[in-house]
Design a protein around this motif. Structure first.
Motif, short mmCIF file in Angstrom:
data_model
loop_
_atom_site.label_atom_id
_atom_site.label_comp_id
_atom_site.label_asym_id
_atom_site.label_seq_id
_atom_site.Cartn_x
_atom_site.Cartn_y
_atom_site.Cartn_z
N HIS A 1 0.82 -1.22 0.00
CA HIS A 1 0.00 0.00 0.00
C HIS A 1 0.85 1.26 0.00
N ARG A 2 2.17 1.09 0.20
CA ARG A 2 3.04 2.26 0.22
C ARG A 2 4.45 1.86 -0.21
N GLY A 3 5.04 2.63 -1.11
CA GLY A 3 6.43 2.45 -1.49
C GLY A 3 6.68 1.39 -2.53
N ARG A 4 7.95 1.03 -2.65
CA ARG A 4 8.44 0.06 -3.63
C ARG A 4 9.55 -0.75 -3.01
N ALA A 5 9.62 -2.04 -3.33
CA ALA A 5 10.68 -2.89 -2.80
C ALA A 5 10.98 -4.03 -3.76
N ARG A 6 12.18 -4.56 -3.64
CA ARG A 6 12.57 -5.76 -4.36
C ARG A 6 12.39 -6.92 -3.39
N LEU A 7 11.64 -7.94 -3.81
CA LEU A 7 11.33 -9.09 -2.96
C LEU A 7 11.90 -10.36 -3.58
N ASN A 8 12.21 -11.33 -2.73
CA ASN A 8 12.68 -12.64 -3.19
C ASN A 8 11.67 -13.68 -2.75
N PHE A 9 11.23 -14.49 -3.70
CA PHE A 9 10.34 -15.62 -3.43
C PHE A 9 11.09 -16.88 -3.87
N GLY A 10 11.35 -17.77 -2.94
CA GLY A 10 12.04 -19.01 -3.25
C GLY A 10 13.25 -19.26 -2.38
N GLY A 11 13.87 -18.20 -1.88
CA GLY A 11 15.01 -18.35 -0.99
C GLY A 11 16.33 -17.99 -1.64
N GLU A 12 17.21 -17.47 -0.83
CA GLU A 12 18.55 -17.11 -1.29
C GLU A 12 19.24 -18.33 -1.89
N GLY A 13 19.74 -18.19 -3.09
CA GLY A 13 20.46 -19.28 -3.75
C GLY A 13 19.59 -20.25 -4.50
N CYS A 14 18.27 -20.12 -4.41
CA CYS A 14 17.38 -21.02 -5.14
C CYS A 14 17.47 -20.68 -6.64
N PRO A 15 17.83 -21.65 -7.48
CA PRO A 15 17.97 -21.34 -8.91
C PRO A 15 16.65 -20.94 -9.59
N GLY A 16 15.53 -21.30 -9.01
CA GLY A 16 14.24 -20.93 -9.57
C GLY A 16 13.55 -19.80 -8.83
N ALA A 17 14.29 -19.10 -7.96
CA ALA A 17 13.68 -18.01 -7.18
C ALA A 17 13.15 -16.92 -8.10
N VAL A 18 12.10 -16.26 -7.63
CA VAL A 18 11.53 -15.12 -8.33
C VAL A 18 11.94 -13.88 -7.53
N VAL A 19 12.76 -13.05 -8.14
CA VAL A 19 13.17 -11.78 -7.53
C VAL A 19 12.50 -10.70 -8.36
N THR A 20 11.63 -9.94 -7.71
CA THR A 20 10.81 -8.99 -8.45
C THR A 20 10.59 -7.72 -7.65
N GLU A 21 10.29 -6.65 -8.36
CA GLU A 21 9.96 -5.39 -7.72
C GLU A 21 8.44 -5.33 -7.52
N VAL A 22 8.04 -4.92 -6.33
CA VAL A 22 6.63 -4.77 -5.99
C VAL A 22 6.43 -3.32 -5.55
N GLN A 23 5.31 -2.74 -5.95
CA GLN A 23 5.02 -1.35 -5.57
C GLN A 23 3.59 -1.24 -5.07
N ALA A 24 3.28 -0.09 -4.51
CA ALA A 24 1.92 0.16 -4.01
C ALA A 24 0.91 -0.23 -5.08
N GLY A 25 -0.08 -1.02 -4.67
CA GLY A 25 -1.11 -1.47 -5.59
C GLY A 25 -0.89 -2.87 -6.13
N ASP A 26 0.27 -3.47 -5.84
CA ASP A 26 0.54 -4.85 -6.22
C ASP A 26 0.22 -5.77 -5.05
N ALA A 27 -0.12 -7.01 -5.38
CA ALA A 27 -0.40 -8.02 -4.35
C ALA A 27 0.29 -9.32 -4.73
N VAL A 28 0.56 -10.14 -3.72
CA VAL A 28 1.17 -11.45 -3.96
C VAL A 28 0.45 -12.47 -3.08
#
Length: 192
Positions: A96-123
Motif C-alpha cells: 500500500h506504500r512504497g516500492r521494494a525488491r522481494l525474493n520468493f524461493g530463498g537465497e540461492g534457489c535457482p528458480g527463485a523469483v526476484v521482483t519489484e513490488v510497488q503500491a497497488g501490487d499483491a502477492v
C-alpha cells in the motif's frame, strides 16, 4: 496472538482493475534445500500488478479484504528481511506504500523469483514458499498489508532449517482458497 482489527473494520469493496486488464504472473518455484516452495501442493505464487485504478491506503485495503471475506488482515509491515515461509497458512500481501525488491524461493534457489513490488501490487504466497524483502527501494517507506485465510491456523515461521520437516509435512493437507481473496468469484486464485 492474532490481531482482531478486522472485526472493527467497515466492509467496503474498492474499485479494482478489471480482470481483463489485470496483469497476473504465476510462478512455480522448485524446492531448495529444506524450503519446499511450490513443490508440495503445486499451487503457483501469484503476483497481481496494479490492482487498484486509484491509490488505496492500508485501511481501505483491509476493509476490502474483510468485505470479500476470504482473507483476514493481520498486520501492516514490510516483509521480513530474512528468508522464511509458513506451513500452517497461505499468505496474501498487498503493498500500500512504497516500492521494494522481494525474493520468493530463498537465497540461492535457482528458480527463485526476484521482483519489484510497488503500491497497488499483491502477492498470494502458497504455504511453503520462502519470501523476504531484498531491498526497500524508497529508503524505509515500503509497507504491506498481510493477511491469511479466514479460520486458518495462526501462521508459523519456518526458515528451511533441520528439525522443521514435521511442520513442512502439514502443507500437503492445507486447503486452498475457495474464492480469490481480492476479486472473489472468478479471480486468478480460483484458476490456480
Amino acid at each position: 496472538m492474532r490481531n482482531h482489527r478486522s472485526l472493527t473494520l467497515e466492509k467496503k469493496l474498492l474499485p479494482l482493475t478489471p480482470l481483463s486488464a489485470l496483469r497476473v504472473e504465476r510462478h512455480q518455484i522448485p524446492a531448495h534445500g529444506l524450503i519446499p516452495n511450490t513443490s508440495i501442493q503445486h499451487r503457483p505464487l501469484i503476483i497481481y500488478r496494479n490492482l487498484f485504478p486509484n491509490p488505496a491506503d492500508a485501511s481501505q485495503i483491509e476493509s476490502h479484504l474483510v468485505a470479500v471475506g476470504v482473507c483476514e488482515p493481520m498486520w501492516r509491515y514490510p516483509l521480513y528481511p530474512d528468508d522464511h515461509f509458513h506451513t500452517t497458512a497461505h499468505e496474501l500481501v498487498i503493498a500500500h506504500r512504497g516500492r521494494a525488491r522481494l525474493n520468493f524461493g530463498g537465497e540461492g534457489c535457482p528458480g527463485a523469483v526476484v521482483t519489484e513490488v510497488q503500491a497497488g501490487d499483491a502477492v498470494l504466497i502458497p504455504a511453503g514458499v520462502s519470501h523476504r524483502t531484498v531491498e526497500d527501494l524508497e529508503g524505509g517507506g515500503f509497507e504491506m498489508v498481510g493477511s491469511y485465510p479466514v479460520n486458518s491456523e495462526h501462521w508459523d515461521m519456518c526458515y528451511g532449517k533441520p528439525g522443521e520437516e514435521e511442520h513442512i509435512a502439514n502443507i500437503k493437507d492445507l486447503p486452498w482458497v475457495e474464492k480469490d481473496p481480492i476479486y472473489g468469484d472468478g479471480g486468478p486464485a480460483v484458476q490456480a
